[in-house]
Write a protein that holds these residues in place. Structure first.
Motif, PDB file in Angstrom:
ATOM      1  N   LEU A 266       4.647  23.773  32.120  1.00 23.64           N
ATOM      2  CA  LEU A 266       5.662  23.761  31.069  1.00 23.64           C
ATOM      3  C   LEU A 266       7.065  23.975  31.612  1.00 23.64           C
ATOM      4  CD1 LEU A 266       3.783  25.806  28.312  1.00 23.64           C
ATOM      5  CD2 LEU A 266       3.908  23.319  28.638  1.00 23.64           C
ATOM      6  N   LEU A 267       7.180  24.443  32.849  1.00 27.40           N
ATOM      7  CA  LEU A 267       8.511  24.642  33.412  1.00 27.40           C
ATOM      8  C   LEU A 267       9.249  23.313  33.601  1.00 27.40           C
ATOM      9  CD1 LEU A 267       7.783  27.408  36.096  1.00 27.40           C
ATOM     10  CD2 LEU A 267       8.779  27.687  33.809  1.00 27.40           C
ATOM     11  N   ARG A 268       8.528  22.269  33.741  1.00 22.57           N
ATOM     12  CA  ARG A 268       9.168  20.963  33.913  1.00 22.57           C
ATOM     13  C   ARG A 268       9.885  20.520  32.641  1.00 22.57           C
ATOM     14  NH1 ARG A 268       5.019  16.842  36.634  1.00 22.57           N
ATOM     15  NH2 ARG A 268       6.988  15.671  36.777  1.00 22.57           N
ATOM     16  N   TYR A 269       9.462  21.031  31.497  1.00 24.22           N
ATOM     17  CA  TYR A 269      10.121  20.645  30.248  1.00 24.22           C
ATOM     18  C   TYR A 269      11.454  21.360  30.067  1.00 24.22           C
ATOM     19  CZ  TYR A 269       5.849  18.290  28.830  1.00 24.22           C
ATOM     20  OH  TYR A 269       4.775  17.433  28.760  1.00 24.22           O
ATOM     21  N   GLN A 270      11.618  22.502  30.713  1.00 23.56           N
ATOM     22  CA  GLN A 270      12.887  23.210  30.578  1.00 23.56           C
ATOM     23  C   GLN A 270      14.040  22.392  31.161  1.00 23.56           C
ATOM     24  OE1 GLN A 270      12.518  27.130  32.255  1.00 23.56           O
ATOM     25  NE2 GLN A 270      10.850  27.746  30.868  1.00 23.56           N
ATOM     26  N   VAL A 271      13.787  21.699  32.271  1.00 25.74           N
ATOM     27  CA  VAL A 271      14.824  20.862  32.873  1.00 25.74           C
ATOM     28  C   VAL A 271      15.147  19.686  31.957  1.00 25.74           C
ATOM     29  CG1 VAL A 271      15.475  19.540  34.920  1.00 25.74           C
ATOM     30  CG2 VAL A 271      14.030  21.566  35.160  1.00 25.74           C
ATOM     31  N   VAL A 272      14.132  19.098  31.333  1.00 30.64           N
ATOM     32  CA  VAL A 272      14.356  17.961  30.440  1.00 30.64           C
ATOM     33  C   VAL A 272      15.123  18.399  29.206  1.00 30.64           C
ATOM     34  CG1 VAL A 272      13.211  16.174  29.074  1.00 30.64           C
ATOM     35  CG2 VAL A 272      12.288  16.805  31.295  1.00 30.64           C
ATOM     36  N   GLU A 273      14.761  19.550  28.628  1.00 28.70           N
ATOM     37  CA  GLU A 273      15.401  20.018  27.400  1.00 28.70           C
ATOM     38  C   GLU A 273      16.845  20.447  27.621  1.00 28.70           C
ATOM     39  OE1 GLU A 273      12.871  23.100  26.033  1.00 28.70           O
ATOM     40  OE2 GLU A 273      11.150  21.761  25.708  1.00 28.70           O
ATOM     41  N   ALA A 274      17.239  20.631  28.887  1.00 26.00           N
ATOM     42  CA  ALA A 274      18.630  20.999  29.179  1.00 26.00           C
ATOM     43  C   ALA A 274      19.503  19.781  29.440  1.00 26.00           C
ATOM     44  CB  ALA A 274      18.674  21.937  30.387  1.00 26.00           C
ATOM     45  N   GLN A 275      18.977  18.582  29.338  1.00 30.81           N
ATOM     46  CA  GLN A 275      19.755  17.374  29.591  1.00 30.81           C
ATOM     47  C   GLN A 275      20.694  17.080  28.417  1.00 30.81           C
ATOM     48  OE1 GLN A 275      19.700  15.874  32.631  1.00 30.81           O
ATOM     49  NE2 GLN A 275      18.396  17.660  33.057  1.00 30.81           N
ATOM     50  N   PRO A 276      21.819  16.418  28.685  1.00 33.50           N
ATOM     51  CA  PRO A 276      22.814  16.182  27.626  1.00 33.50           C
ATOM     52  C   PRO A 276      22.272  15.374  26.451  1.00 33.50           C
ATOM     53  CG  PRO A 276      23.792  15.801  29.784  1.00 33.50           C
ATOM     54  CD  PRO A 276      22.331  15.995  30.009  1.00 33.50           C
ATOM     55  N   ASP A 277      21.418  14.374  26.689  1.00 32.42           N
ATOM     56  CA  ASP A 277      20.931  13.584  25.567  1.00 32.42           C
ATOM     57  C   ASP A 277      20.017  14.383  24.657  1.00 32.42           C
ATOM     58  OD1 ASP A 277      19.067  13.834  27.540  1.00 32.42           O
ATOM     59  OD2 ASP A 277      18.349  11.755  27.454  1.00 32.42           O
ATOM     60  N   VAL A 278      19.243  15.329  25.238  1.00 35.33           N
ATOM     61  CA  VAL A 278      18.381  16.176  24.422  1.00 35.33           C
ATOM     62  C   VAL A 278      19.223  17.181  23.637  1.00 35.33           C
ATOM     63  CG1 VAL A 278      16.453  17.787  24.454  1.00 35.33           C
ATOM     64  CG2 VAL A 278      16.503  15.880  26.063  1.00 35.33           C
ATOM     65  N   LEU A 279      20.204  17.764  24.298  1.00 33.82           N
ATOM     66  CA  LEU A 279      21.078  18.712  23.588  1.00 33.82           C
ATOM     67  C   LEU A 279      21.860  18.020  22.483  1.00 33.82           C
ATOM     68  CD1 LEU A 279      22.464  20.777  26.631  1.00 33.82           C
ATOM     69  CD2 LEU A 279      20.628  21.409  25.041  1.00 33.82           C
ATOM     70  N   SER A 280      22.311  16.790  22.706  1.00 31.29           N
ATOM     71  CA  SER A 280      23.035  16.056  21.670  1.00 31.29           C
ATOM     72  C   SER A 280      22.132  15.764  20.477  1.00 31.29           C
ATOM     73  CB  SER A 280      23.576  14.751  22.260  1.00 31.29           C
ATOM     74  OG  SER A 280      24.206  13.977  21.260  1.00 31.29           O
ATOM     75  N   ALA A 281      20.857  15.453  20.725  1.00 37.56           N
ATOM     76  CA  ALA A 281      19.939  15.181  19.624  1.00 37.56           C
ATOM     77  C   ALA A 281      19.618  16.448  18.842  1.00 37.56           C
ATOM     78  CB  ALA A 281      18.654  14.549  20.166  1.00 37.56           C
ATOM     79  N   THR A 282      19.447  17.566  19.527  1.00 36.25           N
ATOM     80  CA  THR A 282      19.130  18.813  18.830  1.00 36.25           C
ATOM     81  C   THR A 282      20.323  19.338  18.034  1.00 36.25           C
ATOM     82  OG1 THR A 282      19.687  20.043  20.842  1.00 36.25           O
ATOM     83  CG2 THR A 282      17.382  19.459  20.496  1.00 36.25           C
ATOM     84  N   HIS A 283      21.536  19.111  18.514  1.00 35.77           N
ATOM     85  CA  HIS A 283      22.734  19.585  17.811  1.00 35.77           C
ATOM     86  C   HIS A 283      23.162  18.659  16.684  1.00 35.77           C
ATOM     87  CE1 HIS A 283      23.924  21.981  21.688  1.00 35.77           C
ATOM     88  NE2 HIS A 283      22.963  22.570  20.983  1.00 35.77           N
ATOM     89  N   SER A 284      22.558  17.490  16.583  1.00 33.11           N
ATOM     90  CA  SER A 284      22.941  16.554  15.522  1.00 33.11           C
ATOM     91  C   SER A 284      22.356  16.931  14.167  1.00 33.11           C
ATOM     92  CB  SER A 284      22.486  15.139  15.887  1.00 33.11           C
ATOM     93  OG  SER A 284      21.066  15.079  16.001  1.00 33.11           O
ATOM     94  N   VAL A 285      21.402  17.835  14.144  1.00 34.46           N
ATOM     95  CA  VAL A 285      20.802  18.285  12.886  1.00 34.46           C
ATOM     96  C   VAL A 285      20.912  19.805  12.815  1.00 34.46           C
ATOM     97  CG1 VAL A 285      19.236  16.329  12.681  1.00 34.46           C
ATOM     98  CG2 VAL A 285      18.507  18.346  13.969  1.00 34.46           C
ATOM     99  N   LYS A 286      20.730  20.347  11.603  1.00 37.13           N
ATOM    100  CA  LYS A 286      20.872  21.802  11.426  1.00 37.13           C
ATOM    101  C   LYS A 286      19.685  22.531  12.021  1.00 37.13           C
ATOM    102  CE  LYS A 286      21.909  25.276   7.917  1.00 37.13           C
ATOM    103  NZ  LYS A 286      22.168  25.531   6.477  1.00 37.13           N
ATOM    104  N   PHE A 287      18.495  22.016  11.747  1.00 37.28           N
ATOM    105  CA  PHE A 287      17.286  22.610  12.306  1.00 37.28           C
ATOM    106  C   PHE A 287      16.569  21.515  13.102  1.00 37.28           C
ATOM    107  CE2 PHE A 287      18.138  24.921   8.398  1.00 37.28           C
ATOM    108  CZ  PHE A 287      18.208  26.228   8.858  1.00 37.28           C
TER     109      PHE A 287
END
Length: 350
Positions: A276-297
């Motif tokens: 599961l540590l490999r997903y932490q690097v993916v979830e910190a990428q700009p495209d993932v952060l942009s998708a998560t911040h585009s919605v409230k939850f």
């Protein structure tokens, strides 16, 4: 005959010509032949060359332009015949590679040609002139049907097979090869066509999956109280394959994965990887952060990308070295589920 001066019979004397006044006339001079004029020197030769041409060779030199035209015409027709025969033979060979009846027909044509050549050779060795031997051999050939005329069907099956019959014949050939215990194939016949259907970046993706194993991927969906009732997809299949594989066109990774999935080389699993540590690097990428911040939850679902067994064998055959294949030290990929087609089309569980 006249009597000679000796009073006996002898050689006749020439009658002496006497003029009217009684004086003897002088004998006429002997008639001389007219000198032969030199042959005409061809006018197409330069003056310097024409002066050096002997008179006896002038007619032969004059015939050179006609001989040159005849030689050029003969060379042209010979070249035309050679090109036509080469093209016709090439088409027959290509047809013979995929059609058993065409191969049998080509074999019969070659046997007929060999028989004709051997017959001509025997006739010439027996004393028959070569033109006559060739004419006799040509007369023994069967009459060729006119171009465009329907070819009658014979017991050899010389008529071109229909598409259905051709496919059935190829299927029968495959079944025959499957029963042949001595028939071996080094690789799948589709590998060569697949290489023509993938991009260079897609080859890099296959090498990455083969050597580094399955790759993490995440989906971003709406969460919170509303997401528990009706969760909507925000972004699908976000991953780091483009950066890790060193692709030239990173923005085309979704298209690359779709094409590889279409070819049966790659499949996307709804299960996450054990690390599961490999997903932490993916979830910190700009495209993932942009998708998560585009919605409230937002809610992140962890997926994985694998090679199919067919894709593993294809990548090992086409992109791995002999030493790597001998070591067999490649990561293990999950096989796609063998679910019915109705379950494959169902939406993935959240």
């Amino acid at each position: 005959m006249s009597r000679g001066t000796s009073g006996g019979w002898g050689t006749p004397r020439q009658q002496q010509v006497v003029r009217e006044d009684g004086t003897p006339a002088l004998p006429a001079p002997p008639r001389s032949r007219r000198p032969r004029l030199p042959a005409r020197v061809p006018s197409f030769l330069p003056a310097v060359v024409a002066d050096r041409v002997p008179a006896s060779l002038a007619p032969a030199v004059d015939a050179l332009p006609g001989l040159a035209r005849i030689a050029a015409t003969t060379a042209y027709h010979t070249a035309e015949w050679g090109v036509t025969a080469y093209a016709r033979t090439g088409r027959k060979i290509v047809r013979a590679m995929v059609d058993p009846d065409a191969a049998a027909e080509l074999t019969r044509d070659l046997n007929d040609a060999a028989t004709m050549v051997s017959g001509i050779a025997r006739a010439v060795s027996a004393g028959t002139p070569l033109p006559q031997a060739v004419a006799q051999a040509h007369a023994r050939l069967p009459a060729e049907a006119p171009r465009g005329a329907p070819v009658p069907e014979t017991h050899h099956g010389s008529r071109r097979l229909s598409e259905e019959q051709r496919l059935r014949a190829k299927g029968a050939k495959l079944l025959e090869q499957s029963r042949d215990v001595w028939h071996t194939e080094g690789s799948h016949p589709a590998y060569e066509r697949i290489l023509a259907d993938i991009a260079p970046d897609e080859a890099r993706i296959l090498v990455l999956l083969l050597k580094d194993g399955p790759q993490p991927s995440v989906d971003v969906r709406t969460g919170g109280p509303v997401g528990m009732v009706n969760s909507q997809l925000v972004a699908r299949g976000l991953n780091m394959i483009g950066a890790r594989a060193g692709l030239r066109y990173v923005e085309l990774v979704p298209q690359y994965l779709n094409n590889l999935s279409r070819l049966g080389l790659v499949w996307q699993s709804s299960e996450s990887l054990d690390d599961l540590l490999r997903y932490q690097v993916v979830e910190a990428q700009p495209d993932v952060l942009s998708a998560t911040h585009s919605v409230k939850f937002a809610r992140i679902l962890r997926r994985s990308i694998h090679l199919t067994p067919f894709g593993v064998d294809f990548a090992r055959m086409c992109f791995a070295t002999e030493a790597e294949v001998a070591s067999a030290a490649f990561p293990v990929h999950q096989a796609p589920p063998t679910a019915p087609s109705s379950e494959k089309l169902a939406p993935r569980p959240e």
